[in-house]
Design an enzyme around this catalytic site. Structure first.
Site, mmCIF file in Angstrom:
data_model
loop_
_atom_site.group_PDB
_atom_site.id
_atom_site.type_symbol
_atom_site.label_atom_id
_atom_site.label_comp_id
_atom_site.label_asym_id
_atom_site.label_seq_id
_atom_site.Cartn_x
_atom_site.Cartn_y
_atom_site.Cartn_z
ATOM 1 N N ARG A 23 48.898 60.991 56.286
ATOM 2 C CA ARG A 23 47.771 60.718 55.350
ATOM 3 C C ARG A 23 47.554 59.246 55.296
ATOM 4 N NH1 ARG A 23 51.256 62.422 50.421
ATOM 5 N NH2 ARG A 23 52.686 61.386 51.598
ATOM 6 N N GLN A 47 52.986 38.645 33.471
ATOM 7 C CA GLN A 47 51.262 38.844 33.586
ATOM 8 C C GLN A 47 50.814 39.230 35.094
ATOM 9 O OE1 GLN A 47 49.071 35.786 31.535
ATOM 10 N NE2 GLN A 47 47.663 35.690 33.587
ATOM 11 N N ASP A 48 50.150 40.053 35.264
ATOM 12 C CA ASP A 48 49.730 40.373 36.697
ATOM 13 C C ASP A 48 48.086 40.006 36.682
ATOM 14 O OD1 ASP A 48 51.057 43.533 38.180
ATOM 15 O OD2 ASP A 48 52.134 41.625 37.357
ATOM 16 N N ASN A 49 47.805 39.044 37.834
ATOM 17 C CA ASN A 49 46.315 38.854 37.831
ATOM 18 C C ASN A 49 45.771 39.440 39.337
ATOM 19 O OD1 ASN A 49 46.653 37.302 35.669
ATOM 20 N ND2 ASN A 49 47.117 35.520 36.952
ATOM 21 N N ARG A 59 40.117 29.086 46.086
ATOM 22 C CA ARG A 59 40.712 28.827 44.835
ATOM 23 C C ARG A 59 41.959 28.063 44.864
ATOM 24 N NH1 ARG A 59 38.886 33.329 41.250
ATOM 25 N NH2 ARG A 59 37.431 34.877 42.418
ATOM 26 N N HIS A 62 46.183 25.176 42.269
ATOM 27 C CA HIS A 62 46.521 25.076 40.784
ATOM 28 C C HIS A 62 47.759 25.196 40.351
ATOM 29 C CE1 HIS A 62 42.101 27.339 40.452
ATOM 30 N NE2 HIS A 62 42.152 25.950 40.438
ATOM 31 N N LYS A 72 54.998 32.775 41.125
ATOM 32 C CA LYS A 72 54.147 33.695 41.272
ATOM 33 C C LYS A 72 54.648 34.409 42.531
ATOM 34 C CE LYS A 72 50.375 30.465 39.798
ATOM 35 N NZ LYS A 72 49.670 29.550 40.343
ATOM 36 N N HIS A 119 49.340 26.009 44.175
ATOM 37 C CA HIS A 119 48.931 27.282 44.780
ATOM 38 C C HIS A 119 47.387 27.325 45.021
ATOM 39 C CE1 HIS A 119 47.928 31.599 44.988
ATOM 40 N NE2 HIS A 119 48.706 31.395 46.087
ATOM 41 N N TYR A 132 48.601 39.073 42.173
ATOM 42 C CA TYR A 132 49.493 38.410 41.920
ATOM 43 C C TYR A 132 50.478 38.434 40.497
ATOM 44 C CZ TYR A 132 46.111 34.599 40.403
ATOM 45 O OH TYR A 132 45.346 33.911 39.853
ATOM 46 N N GLU A 143 46.839 23.813 32.274
ATOM 47 C CA GLU A 143 46.337 23.898 33.730
ATOM 48 C C GLU A 143 46.256 22.514 34.126
ATOM 49 O OE1 GLU A 143 42.897 26.470 33.359
ATOM 50 O OE2 GLU A 143 43.726 27.563 35.013
ATOM 51 N N ASP A 170 37.227 23.193 40.068
ATOM 52 C CA ASP A 170 37.947 22.862 41.225
ATOM 53 C C ASP A 170 37.496 21.471 42.124
ATOM 54 O OD1 ASP A 170 39.572 24.994 40.484
ATOM 55 O OD2 ASP A 170 39.305 26.256 42.188
HETATM 56 C C1 LIG Z 1 44.089 32.106 35.909
HETATM 57 C C2 LIG Z 1 43.805 32.782 34.582
HETATM 58 C C3 LIG Z 1 42.326 32.632 34.239
HETATM 59 N N1 LIG Z 1 41.717 33.321 33.243
HETATM 60 C C4 LIG Z 1 40.323 33.106 33.014
HETATM 61 C C5 LIG Z 1 40.044 31.558 32.847
HETATM 62 C C6 LIG Z 1 38.605 31.594 33.552
HETATM 63 O O1 LIG Z 1 37.667 31.934 32.268
HETATM 64 C C7 LIG Z 1 38.743 32.751 34.410
HETATM 65 C C8 LIG Z 1 38.395 32.260 36.009
HETATM 66 O O2 LIG Z 1 39.807 31.374 36.014
HETATM 67 P P1 LIG Z 1 40.051 30.232 37.375
HETATM 68 O O3 LIG Z 1 38.676 29.740 37.503
HETATM 69 O O4 LIG Z 1 41.039 29.464 36.887
HETATM 70 O O5 LIG Z 1 40.460 31.358 38.297
HETATM 71 P P2 LIG Z 1 40.907 31.026 39.689
HETATM 72 O O6 LIG Z 1 40.267 29.945 40.273
HETATM 73 O O7 LIG Z 1 41.209 32.542 40.446
HETATM 74 O O8 LIG Z 1 42.588 30.443 39.280
HETATM 75 C C9 LIG Z 1 43.810 30.876 40.002
HETATM 76 O O9 LIG Z 1 43.477 30.641 41.266
HETATM 77 C C10 LIG Z 1 44.758 30.103 41.910
HETATM 78 C C11 LIG Z 1 44.708 30.696 43.149
HETATM 79 C C12 LIG Z 1 46.016 30.229 40.914
HETATM 80 O O10 LIG Z 1 47.106 30.325 41.935
HETATM 81 C C13 LIG Z 1 45.972 30.322 39.713
HETATM 82 O O11 LIG Z 1 46.951 31.492 39.247
HETATM 83 C C14 LIG Z 1 44.768 30.587 38.980
HETATM 84 O O12 LIG Z 1 44.618 29.397 38.324
HETATM 85 O O13 LIG Z 1 39.600 33.535 34.213
HETATM 86 C C15 LIG Z 1 42.560 33.967 32.330
HETATM 87 O O14 LIG Z 1 41.971 34.500 31.272
HETATM 88 N N2 LIG Z 1 43.876 34.136 32.751
HETATM 89 C C16 LIG Z 1 44.497 33.532 33.928
HETATM 90 O O15 LIG Z 1 45.658 33.737 34.163
#
Ligand SMILES: Cc1cn([C@H]2C[C@H](O)[C@@H](COP(=O)(O)OP(=O)(O)O[C@H]3O[C@H](C)C(=O)[C@H](O)[C@H]3O)O2)c(=O)[nH]c1=O
Length: 181
Positions: A23, A47-49, A59, A62, A72, A119, A132, A143, A170
């Protein structure tokens, strides 16, 4: 679950076991008991993202500062990414050193990124879904980060610069030297 070291202290690769049959495939992508058994770490992820990106999206790098620092456990749910971490713990024997690894849905590799690391990742496939687990909650006020093309770190993101897609936020990140003061 297989554990492999990286050159960076406390940062390692875990590869969950896959059960294949006609499968398809099944694996436990995270099991707290198995994780503690192979790593010796009692991590409580809270927390899971998940983020989806297209080829070239970069990305990071950070990290969250101080008490809101996050460990993470990162993986590619779909597609192929190059994941890069930098040890920014002043007291660490691998301070200032980076490590990169290709994470793909196929290789099932996961990277454990301890607190005190920066990261980031770039998507190498047409699209990626990146997932993650974090052991601390998101805190926008904590941040920080490091600009992806910092001259001191000289990171290789494996794609030509013209393919990079980086957020306005960024692009304003500080240099390594500015970020670690
Ligand atoms: C990280 C995060 C973001 N947000 C909101 C804040 C912004 O409005 C939106 C996008 O956030 P951001 O542009 O910071 O997303 P990434 O650029 O993917 O950030 C991540 O990218 C790198 C690879 C990482 O390791 C971090 O975990 C994380 O900073 O989601 C949330 O509500 N919760 C969260 O935990």
């Amino acid at each position: 679950m297989e554990l492999r070291p990286t050159p960076l202290k406390d940062c390692f690769i875990v590869i969950p076991r896959a059960f294949k049959d006609p499968r398809g495939t099944f694996c436990e992508t995270y099991n707290q008991q198995a994780f503690k058994k192979v790593t010796g770490l009692d991590i409580h992820f809270v927390q899971d993202n998940q983020s989806t990106s297209r080829r070239g999206v970069l990305r990071g790098l950070h990290f969250q500062k101080g008490n809101m620092a996050q460990a993470k456990l990162v993986r590619a749910i779909q597609g192929r990414v190059l994941d890069i971490v930098v040890d920014i713990r002043n007291e660490s024997e691998t301070f200032g050193q980076s490590f990169s690894i290709e994470l793909t849905a196929e290789n099932r590799k996961q990277l454990f990124v301890p607190r005190g690391f920066a990261h980031g990742f770039i998507t190498l496939s047409e699209t990626s879904v990146f997932g993650y687990k974090c052991d601390n909650f998101y805190d926008a006020s904590s941040e920080s980060g490091i600009i992806y093309n910092d001259a001191t770190l000289a990171l290789d993101w494996h794609l030509p610069d013209e393919e990079f897609i980086v957020s306005e936020k960024d692009l304003l990140l500080p240099s390594f030297k500015e970020a670690i003061v």
